[in-house]
Scaffold this active site. Structure first.
Site, PDB file in Angstrom:
ATOM      1  N   LYS A  43       0.840  -1.206   0.000  1.00  0.00           N
ATOM      2  CA  LYS A  43       0.000   0.000   0.000  1.00  0.00           C
ATOM      3  C   LYS A  43       0.875   1.257   0.000  1.00  0.00           C
ATOM      4  CE  LYS A  43      -0.247  -0.533   4.981  1.00  0.00           C
ATOM      5  NZ  LYS A  43      -0.968  -1.214   6.070  1.00  0.00           N
ATOM      6  N   ARG A 137     -10.312  -1.000  14.547  1.00  0.00           N
ATOM      7  CA  ARG A 137     -10.122  -0.228  13.328  1.00  0.00           C
ATOM      8  C   ARG A 137     -11.056  -0.855  12.304  1.00  0.00           C
ATOM      9  NH1 ARG A 137      -4.124   0.715  10.807  1.00  0.00           N
ATOM     10  NH2 ARG A 137      -4.490  -1.415  10.116  1.00  0.00           N
ATOM     11  N   TYR A 253      16.344  30.629   7.204  1.00  0.00           N
ATOM     12  CA  TYR A 253      15.232  31.347   7.832  1.00  0.00           C
ATOM     13  C   TYR A 253      15.454  31.498   9.326  1.00  0.00           C
ATOM     14  CZ  TYR A 253      12.319  31.067   3.623  1.00  0.00           C
ATOM     15  OH  TYR A 253      11.812  31.214   2.368  1.00  0.00           O
ATOM     16  N   MET A 301      11.669  25.029   2.129  1.00  0.00           N
ATOM     17  CA  MET A 301      10.735  24.220   1.343  1.00  0.00           C
ATOM     18  C   MET A 301      11.460  23.358   0.315  1.00  0.00           C
ATOM     19  SD  MET A 301       7.536  25.391  -1.071  1.00  0.00           S
ATOM     20  CE  MET A 301       6.646  26.210   0.227  1.00  0.00           C
TER      21      MET A 301
HETATM   22  C1  LIG Z   1      -0.114  -1.970   6.734  1.00  0.00           C
HETATM   23  C2  LIG Z   1      -0.594  -3.308   7.157  1.00  0.00           C
HETATM   24  C3  LIG Z   1       0.305  -4.365   7.326  1.00  0.00           C
HETATM   25  C4  LIG Z   1       1.808  -4.167   7.309  1.00  0.00           C
HETATM   26  O1  LIG Z   1       2.199  -3.610   8.533  1.00  0.00           O
HETATM   27  P1  LIG Z   1       3.738  -3.287   8.887  1.00  0.00           P
HETATM   28  O2  LIG Z   1       3.670  -2.841  10.289  1.00  0.00           O
HETATM   29  O3  LIG Z   1       4.151  -2.207   7.960  1.00  0.00           O
HETATM   30  O4  LIG Z   1       4.510  -4.532   8.687  1.00  0.00           O
HETATM   31  C5  LIG Z   1      -0.209  -5.616   7.579  1.00  0.00           C
HETATM   32  N1  LIG Z   1      -1.561  -5.829   7.692  1.00  0.00           N
HETATM   33  C6  LIG Z   1      -2.447  -4.831   7.565  1.00  0.00           C
HETATM   34  C7  LIG Z   1      -3.889  -5.106   7.710  1.00  0.00           C
HETATM   35  C8  LIG Z   1      -1.996  -3.538   7.312  1.00  0.00           C
HETATM   36  O5  LIG Z   1      -2.889  -2.536   7.202  1.00  0.00           O
END
Ligand SMILES: *Cc1c(COP(=O)(O)O)cnc(C)c1O
Length: 352
Positions: A43, A137, A253, A301
């Site tokens: 992701k 979650r 700055y 920046m």
């Molecule tokens: C992002 C995520 C992972 C990976 O987690 P890490 O801590 O980056 O290894 C695994 N499972 C789910 C559901 C996630 O959202």
């Protein structure tokens, strides 16, 4: 000439991906997962490293299970790996997303009874299921997994997510105990509980499939991984100007650095717009030919000023590496290792 006909110039900011380190990290995490296979959380564009460069490396190392958050990410990943190997963590929020999952061939991770019913009502088929074991979650509540709709699903991976695997605390064992109840109540081809940190909690936590993200990309969420995970992301910026300061001259700055003596400084082409945030002001370092050069004054920046006093031969056009080993960088900056990776902006040229 039309603008698109002008050949592009090389970037002055780049994010070098160490492919060998990435492959070695997956192989190490797969081995640390014991009898379970390691997948990969890809992701957020592989945590900012770039899906196009990273996913083929992971696939060549042996990875076959991919986790994205958004449907748009699934479409990008499906150009690189088989769509049937991709799980979409946010699940189908509406019928259009359910239809999209089928058209693409990616598996939705169903996160609520409403999503379970929607998936069945729109035709069913292979899917994953997320059960909440204490993070609150995403995922079905434990009280919902006995629902008749759940038993009608064709579940490939039944999963849950650990909230505190990077700490030694009672929540880990509590989530494991709840997930064991899930595995006896929900029929699935495979069960999966661990993110990167969870892998270090031991064989009881591994089940059939692990889902590392951070540690693939060089993050060290627990001391247990020290020495087994290599840095993958190497940000580098070019020197765009060299200046000579007199004693008493101020830098940047708000003049937060004053030269104590005459000195050479370099202006490099990275700033907070690129994710090199102001927390690095007066604290970060860059690396050049084995030397560590301090950041002077405030990060701007688009630019950062560094001390070239010990790098006499470093000049305009030379490349400096940002010191960015994730565990140490997190300790210095106050940012999390996840933030350090995902912050890096679009101006970094990524090897694709
Ligand atoms: C992002 C995520 C992972 C990976 O987690 P890490 O801590 O980056 O290894 C695994 N499972 C789910 C559901 C996630 O959202």
């Amino acid at each position: 000439m039309m603008p698109e006909d002008v050949p592009p110039l090389p970037a002055a900011l780049r994010l070098r991906l160490d492919s060998a380190a990435l492959a070695a990290n997956w192989t190490a995490l797969d081995a640390l997962s014991g009898g379970a296979r390691a997948g990969a959380a890809i992701k957020a564009d592989c945590y900012g490293l770039g899906v196009a460069a990273a996913v083929p490396v992971l696939a060549a190392a042996g990875c076959r299970d991919w986790f994205v958050a958004h449907w748009q990410e699934a479409a990008v990943a499906a150009r690189l790996v088989q769509a049937g190997q991709i799980s979409v963590l946010h699940g189908p929020m509406n019928d259009a997303e359910a239809a999209y999952a089928r058209a693409l061939g990616a598996r939705p991770v169903l996160n609520s009874l409403a999503q379970v019913r929607r998936w069945l009502a729109t035709g069913g088929g292979p899917c994953d299921l997320m059960v909440d074991t204490g993070m609150n979650r995403l995922g079905l509540a434990l009280g919902e997994i006995g629902d008749a709709a759940v038993s009608a699903l064709e579940i490939e991976t039944c999963m849950s997510h650990l909230a505190s695997a990077d700490e030694d605390c009672a929540q880990n064992a509590a989530q494991l105990a709840r997930f064991r109840e899930v595995t006896s109540a929900v029929r699935a081809e495979r069960y999966s509980l661990c993110n990167s940190a969870g892998i270090a909690l031991g064989g009881d936590y591994h089940f059939d499939l692990t889902r590392p993200g951070l540690a693939l990309y060089g993050g060290v969420p627990r001391g247990d991984f020290a020495g087994q995970i290599a840095q993958v992301a190497w940000p580098e910026a070019a020197v765009i100007q060299v200046r000579t300061l007199a004693a008493g001259d101020s830098v940047g700055y708000n003049a937060t650095f004053i030269a104590p003596a005459p000195m050479r400084v370099g202006v490099i082409s990275v700033g907070y717009a690129d994710g090199y945030l102001r927390c690095w002001s007066g604290r970060g370092h860059v690396l050049w030919e084995g030397r560590r050069l301090p950041v002077l004054g405030r990060v701007s920046m688009d630019m950062t000023i560094v001390d070239l006093s010990t790098a006499e031969n470093c000049g305009e056009g030379d490349w400096l590496g940002l010191e960015y080993a994730l565990p140490q960088a997190a300790a210095t900056s106050g940012l999390s290792q996840y933030e350090l990776l995902t912050l890096m902006g679009r101006r970094f040229a990524r090897n694709e």
